[in-house]
Design an enzyme around this catalytic site. Structure first.
Site, PDB file in Angstrom:
ATOM      1  N   GLN A  24     -23.790  -3.534  23.132  1.00  0.00           N
ATOM      2  CA  GLN A  24     -24.945  -3.329  23.326  1.00  0.00           C
ATOM      3  C   GLN A  24     -25.600  -4.050  24.745  1.00  0.00           C
ATOM      4  O   GLN A  24     -25.855  -3.486  25.595  1.00  0.00           O
ATOM      5  CB  GLN A  24     -26.051  -3.536  22.229  1.00  0.00           C
ATOM      6  CG  GLN A  24     -27.281  -2.778  22.300  1.00  0.00           C
ATOM      7  CD  GLN A  24     -27.311  -1.210  22.378  1.00  0.00           C
ATOM      8  OE1 GLN A  24     -26.261  -0.747  21.879  1.00  0.00           O
ATOM      9  NE2 GLN A  24     -28.054  -0.715  22.720  1.00  0.00           N
ATOM     10  N   GLU A  62      -7.026  -5.615   3.600  1.00  0.00           N
ATOM     11  CA  GLU A  62      -6.909  -6.931   2.625  1.00  0.00           C
ATOM     12  C   GLU A  62      -8.129  -6.698   1.885  1.00  0.00           C
ATOM     13  O   GLU A  62      -8.663  -7.773   1.489  1.00  0.00           O
ATOM     14  CB  GLU A  62      -6.718  -8.149   3.506  1.00  0.00           C
ATOM     15  CG  GLU A  62      -5.066  -8.144   4.024  1.00  0.00           C
ATOM     16  CD  GLU A  62      -4.735  -9.382   4.700  1.00  0.00           C
ATOM     17  OE1 GLU A  62      -5.344 -10.492   4.290  1.00  0.00           O
ATOM     18  OE2 GLU A  62      -4.056  -9.428   5.350  1.00  0.00           O
ATOM     19  N   THR A 100       0.781  -1.290  -0.189  1.00  0.00           N
ATOM     20  CA  THR A 100       0.049   0.010  -0.017  1.00  0.00           C
ATOM     21  C   THR A 100       0.869   1.439  -0.032  1.00  0.00           C
ATOM     22  O   THR A 100       1.783   1.304   0.621  1.00  0.00           O
ATOM     23  CB  THR A 100      -0.949   0.024   1.136  1.00  0.00           C
ATOM     24  OG1 THR A 100      -1.820  -1.007   1.171  1.00  0.00           O
ATOM     25  CG2 THR A 100      -1.753   1.037   1.182  1.00  0.00           C
ATOM     26  N   ALA A 160      -2.032   4.597  -3.587  1.00  0.00           N
ATOM     27  CA  ALA A 160      -2.510   3.253  -3.921  1.00  0.00           C
ATOM     28  C   ALA A 160      -2.861   2.638  -2.967  1.00  0.00           C
ATOM     29  O   ALA A 160      -2.363   1.687  -2.090  1.00  0.00           O
ATOM     30  CB  ALA A 160      -1.377   2.699  -5.018  1.00  0.00           C
ATOM     31  N   GLY A 161      -4.245   2.607  -2.733  1.00  0.00           N
ATOM     32  CA  GLY A 161      -4.776   1.785  -1.633  1.00  0.00           C
ATOM     33  C   GLY A 161      -5.663   0.615  -2.325  1.00  0.00           C
ATOM     34  O   GLY A 161      -5.219  -0.504  -2.251  1.00  0.00           O
ATOM     35  N   THR A 220     -11.124  -3.808   1.089  1.00  0.00           N
ATOM     36  CA  THR A 220     -12.355  -3.245   1.899  1.00  0.00           C
ATOM     37  C   THR A 220     -13.631  -4.107   1.469  1.00  0.00           C
ATOM     38  O   THR A 220     -13.538  -4.776   0.447  1.00  0.00           O
ATOM     39  CB  THR A 220     -12.544  -2.042   1.503  1.00  0.00           C
ATOM     40  OG1 THR A 220     -13.085  -1.709   0.336  1.00  0.00           O
ATOM     41  CG2 THR A 220     -11.528  -0.994   1.868  1.00  0.00           C
TER      42      THR A 220
HETATM   43  C1  LIG Z   1      -4.095  -1.105  10.235  1.00  0.00           C
HETATM   44  C2  LIG Z   1      -3.718  -1.460   9.049  1.00  0.00           C
HETATM   45  C3  LIG Z   1      -2.783  -2.393   8.572  1.00  0.00           C
HETATM   46  C4  LIG Z   1      -2.497  -2.440   7.270  1.00  0.00           C
HETATM   47  N1  LIG Z   1      -1.443  -3.461   6.931  1.00  0.00           N
HETATM   48  C5  LIG Z   1      -1.271  -3.500   5.686  1.00  0.00           C
HETATM   49  C6  LIG Z   1      -0.133  -4.190   5.243  1.00  0.00           C
HETATM   50  O1  LIG Z   1       0.522  -4.900   6.052  1.00  0.00           O
HETATM   51  N2  LIG Z   1       0.470  -4.091   3.826  1.00  0.00           N
HETATM   52  C7  LIG Z   1      -0.094  -3.490   3.237  1.00  0.00           C
HETATM   53  O2  LIG Z   1       0.335  -3.559   1.932  1.00  0.00           O
HETATM   54  N3  LIG Z   1      -1.195  -2.596   3.346  1.00  0.00           N
HETATM   55  C8  LIG Z   1      -1.761  -2.695   4.587  1.00  0.00           C
HETATM   56  N4  LIG Z   1      -2.959  -1.951   5.063  1.00  0.00           N
HETATM   57  C9  LIG Z   1      -3.618  -1.165   3.960  1.00  0.00           C
HETATM   58  C10 LIG Z   1      -4.903  -1.350   3.569  1.00  0.00           C
HETATM   59  O3  LIG Z   1      -4.920  -2.665   2.829  1.00  0.00           O
HETATM   60  C11 LIG Z   1      -5.819  -0.403   3.036  1.00  0.00           C
HETATM   61  O4  LIG Z   1      -5.825   0.470   3.896  1.00  0.00           O
HETATM   62  C12 LIG Z   1      -6.714  -1.009   2.223  1.00  0.00           C
HETATM   63  O5  LIG Z   1      -6.630  -1.631   1.031  1.00  0.00           O
HETATM   64  C13 LIG Z   1      -7.665   0.462   1.809  1.00  0.00           C
HETATM   65  O6  LIG Z   1      -7.021   1.221   1.051  1.00  0.00           O
HETATM   66  P1  LIG Z   1      -7.076   2.689   1.456  1.00  0.00           P
HETATM   67  O7  LIG Z   1      -6.973   3.003   2.886  1.00  0.00           O
HETATM   68  O8  LIG Z   1      -6.266   3.657   0.773  1.00  0.00           O
HETATM   69  O9  LIG Z   1      -8.799   3.118   1.193  1.00  0.00           O
HETATM   70  P2  LIG Z   1      -9.176   3.696  -0.257  1.00  0.00           P
HETATM   71  O10 LIG Z   1      -8.753   2.955  -1.351  1.00  0.00           O
HETATM   72  O11 LIG Z   1      -8.959   5.353  -0.570  1.00  0.00           O
HETATM   73  O12 LIG Z   1     -11.044   3.686  -0.024  1.00  0.00           O
HETATM   74  C14 LIG Z   1     -11.678   4.701   0.727  1.00  0.00           C
HETATM   75  C15 LIG Z   1     -13.148   4.025   0.468  1.00  0.00           C
HETATM   76  O13 LIG Z   1     -13.344   4.006  -0.929  1.00  0.00           O
HETATM   77  C16 LIG Z   1     -14.029   2.537  -0.889  1.00  0.00           C
HETATM   78  N5  LIG Z   1     -13.549   2.398  -2.682  1.00  0.00           N
HETATM   79  C17 LIG Z   1     -12.414   2.300  -3.259  1.00  0.00           C
HETATM   80  N6  LIG Z   1     -12.349   1.920  -4.429  1.00  0.00           N
HETATM   81  C18 LIG Z   1     -13.753   1.602  -4.610  1.00  0.00           C
HETATM   82  C19 LIG Z   1     -14.222   0.929  -5.889  1.00  0.00           C
HETATM   83  N7  LIG Z   1     -13.915   0.457  -6.952  1.00  0.00           N
HETATM   84  N8  LIG Z   1     -15.762   0.738  -5.525  1.00  0.00           N
HETATM   85  C20 LIG Z   1     -16.296   0.907  -4.421  1.00  0.00           C
HETATM   86  N9  LIG Z   1     -15.720   1.651  -3.341  1.00  0.00           N
HETATM   87  C21 LIG Z   1     -14.443   2.022  -3.394  1.00  0.00           C
HETATM   88  C22 LIG Z   1     -13.538   1.697  -0.112  1.00  0.00           C
HETATM   89  O14 LIG Z   1     -14.100   0.577  -0.138  1.00  0.00           O
HETATM   90  C23 LIG Z   1     -13.366   2.479   1.155  1.00  0.00           C
HETATM   91  O15 LIG Z   1     -14.645   2.578   1.776  1.00  0.00           O
HETATM   92  C24 LIG Z   1      -3.292  -1.607   6.288  1.00  0.00           C
HETATM   93  C25 LIG Z   1      -4.091  -0.906   6.913  1.00  0.00           C
HETATM   94  C26 LIG Z   1      -4.318  -0.844   7.940  1.00  0.00           C
HETATM   95  C27 LIG Z   1      -5.280   0.572   8.471  1.00  0.00           C
END
Ligand SMILES: Cc1cc2nc3c(=O)[nH]c(=O)nc-3n(C[C@H](O)[C@H](O)[C@H](O)COP(=O)(O)OP(=O)(O)OC[C@H]3O[C@@H](n4cnc5c(N)ncnc54)[C@H](O)[C@@H]3O)c2cc1C
Length: 319
Positions: A268, A295, A56, A60-61, A297
């Site tokens: 609750q 992993e 991540t 690039a999430g 959303t």
């Molecule tokens: C505590 C923690 C540990 C983590 N550990 C790791 C790790 O070890 N390695 C790693 O690589 N990553 C890790 N992550 C990252 C995690 O995988 C990402 O946070 C996750 O993939 C979501 O990406 P984002 O946070 O950028 O959210 P965004 O991609 O910005 O999403 C924001 C919102 O938009 C929605 N959304 C986005 N695209 C779409 C779509 N096409 N259709 C509908 N809805 C959409 C999402 O569902 C979400 O509700 C971790 C995150 C956290 C918080």
């Protein structure tokens, strides 16, 4: 099965070793060379080395294919520059799996490679862990890469451009693990709800005698049974060599949503006490919120399940 057991006690402790036995080693298991496996897997499995999986980035999430970390070839080496965020165990990792673009002209899933980088390599650093909502025992942070030089032999599998496929194969299995990780707290919380309902008295009787409290327990227990059955059935199919790409997404979606609902109901049933810090319901409520985010959303899994269901229908395959 291990995830279901351990996460009934502490999801943060599970993350301490589960990173190693899950995403931090699975890339090597699925695509590593024999030498890479022999060198790293025993160290990761025994816990002598802590690993992390750094995919991540800020931009690039959910769309991990948008990653910008670059790995440019110079002779037999690569020079890697970029920044990874939200990486579980990054602050304490000895070995980082970094996904970077080795083809500067590529876009999307192409031209990405997975590198094994050891702590101590010049230019690699990990700032202190973030403060976060839950799982306080599990350090999560950034990985900074400034002109990090690694040999080409650090690429997992030794083949350039295969990194995104490696990441997807890794996550495919991990999603079943993660679903198990959601079943554990939900099971624990059903039993905590029952204990509370038996011992807490209001209006001259135990709250478990009120049918509205019973409803919260009954719905939770039913959903936990359904989630566990789906996870175990999918794991059995995968162990038998079946393709569980869609089912793994279903497991992750369903079990994480169930876990969130059960945690909410448990709080609750505990009433005001459930909202006070260090109550078991309060801790799990915070700890399990993460499961619907990382992993993939819930929304990303819904999109994936819909795509695969429609494709199966179009091809005349069983849904
Ligand atoms: C505590 C923690 C540990 C983590 N550990 C790791 C790790 O070890 N390695 C790693 O690589 N990553 C890790 N992550 C990252 C995690 O995988 C990402 O946070 C996750 O993939 C979501 O990406 P984002 O946070 O950028 O959210 P965004 O991609 O910005 O999403 C924001 C919102 O938009 C929605 N959304 C986005 N695209 C779409 C779509 N096409 N259709 C509908 N809805 C959409 C999402 O569902 C979400 O509700 C971790 C995150 C956290 C918080």
């Amino acid at each position: 099965m291990v995830n279901i057991e351990v996460s009934q006690v502490a999801t943060a402790f599970r993350a301490r070793f589960g990173g190693n036995t899950g995403i931090a080693s699975e890339s090597l298991v699925v695509d590593g060379t024999p030498e890479q496996k022999e060198r790293w897997l025993p160290l990761l499995a025994s816990g002598r080395v802590t690993g992390c999986f750094a995919l991540t980035e800020h931009e690039a999430g959910s769309d991990a294919t948008a990653l910008k970390t670059m790995a440019l070839r110079t002779g037999d080496d690569f020079i890697i520059t970029g920044k990874k965020c939200y990486i579980t165990n990054a602050p304490i990792a000895d070995l980082v799996t970094v996904f970077a673009r080795t083809d500067p002209y590529s876009t999307g899933a192409n031209g990405i490679s997975a590198f094994l980088i050891e702590r101590g390599t010049a230019g690699l650093s990990t700032p202190p862990a973030y403060r976060k909502l839950g799982q306080h025992g599990s350090p999560v942070g950034e990985v900074l890469l400034e002109q990090v030089r690694v040999p080409a032999s650090a690429i997992i599998g030794g083949v350039e451009g295969q990194g995104f496929r490696t990441a997807m194969k890794t996550l495919n299995k991990q999603r079943i693990n993660l679903a198990g990780l959601c079943v554990g707290p939900a099971l624990r919380l059903v039993s905590e709800m029952v204990n509370r309902a038996r011992t807490r008295e209001q209006f001259g009787k135990s709250i478990g005698e009120f049918q509205l409290v019973q409803q919260m327990i009954a719905e939770s227990n039913t959903e936990v049974h359904a989630a566990r059955a789906l996870v175990l059935e999918t794991a059995r199919k995968r162990d038998a060599g079946g393709d569980v790409t869609m089912e793994a997404s279903m497991c992750k979606l369903f079990a994480s949503e169930v876990c969130g609902k059960v945690a909410d109901r448990a709080l609750q049933v505990f009433g005001g006490g459930g909202y006070i810090a260090d109550n078991v319901a309060e801790r799990f409520y915070r700890d399990v919120r993460l499961f619907r985010l990382y992993e993939g959303t819930s929304q990303i899994h819904l999109v994936n399940i819909a795509k695969r269901t429609l494709a199966a229908a179009d091809a005349g395959r069983a849904l």
